[in-house]
Design a protein around this motif. Structure first.
Motif, PDB file in Angstrom:
ATOM      1  N   ASP A  14      -8.419  29.514  46.644  1.00 46.11           N
ATOM      2  CA  ASP A  14      -8.927  29.946  47.953  1.00 46.11           C
ATOM      3  C   ASP A  14      -9.011  31.458  48.046  1.00 46.11           C
ATOM      4  N   THR A  18     -12.435  33.675  48.470  1.00 48.38           N
ATOM      5  CA  THR A  18     -12.512  34.496  49.679  1.00 48.38           C
ATOM      6  C   THR A  18     -12.654  35.984  49.368  1.00 48.38           C
ATOM      7  N   ARG A  68     -10.748  18.371  46.498  1.00 46.33           N
ATOM      8  CA  ARG A  68     -11.222  19.512  47.289  1.00 46.33           C
ATOM      9  C   ARG A  68     -12.701  19.804  47.048  1.00 46.33           C
ATOM     10  N   ARG A  83     -18.293  32.805  50.009  1.00 46.83           N
ATOM     11  CA  ARG A  83     -17.495  31.608  50.285  1.00 46.83           C
ATOM     12  C   ARG A  83     -18.308  30.324  50.431  1.00 46.83           C
TER      13      ARG A  83
END
Length: 115
Positions: A14, A18, A68, A83
């Motif tokens: 993540d 990001t 995910r 993103r």
């Protein structure tokens, strides 16, 4: 060859997506012959694009990554721009068409930045 950062947790994944405008993930597992032969070719292609940050994910180390990103096979190659997923390739990836797709995306992003 351009080194791929190895990510070992969902938090690292993540954070990587990001914190990088163009983030590329190579999802694989060690005993996958297609993965092992494809990775050096992809690394060579990605050397051409220094603005794209690259990472390697071993799906055996982070099994939850499959859920995910809806991954049913490996290898999977995913390119994110700000993103958002912009490109996904899986299993058998022809190198020339893959390079052309990456090139179009990177040129588009760089032209937006320079405008």
């Amino acid at each position: 060859m351009k080194p791929f950062q190895e990510l070992t947790s969902m938090d690292e994944i993540d954070s990587f997506i990001t914190s990088n405008q163009l983030a590329f993930l190579f999802l694989s597992r060690p005993n996958c012959s297609v993965c092992v032969s494809l990775l050096p070719q992809i690394k060579t292609v990605m050397e051409t694009y220094p603005s794209v940050k690259t990472a390697y994910i071993n799906t055996e180390v982070i099994p939850e990554v499959a859920g995910r990103f809806s991954i049913f096979t490996v290898p999977v190659l995913i390119l994110f721009f700000e993103r958002k997923e912009y490109l996904r390739e899986a299993r058998i990836v022809p190198i020339a068409p893959f390079n052309e797709k990456i090139n179009r995306i990177v040129q588009g992003v760089e032209s937006e930045i320079n405008d």
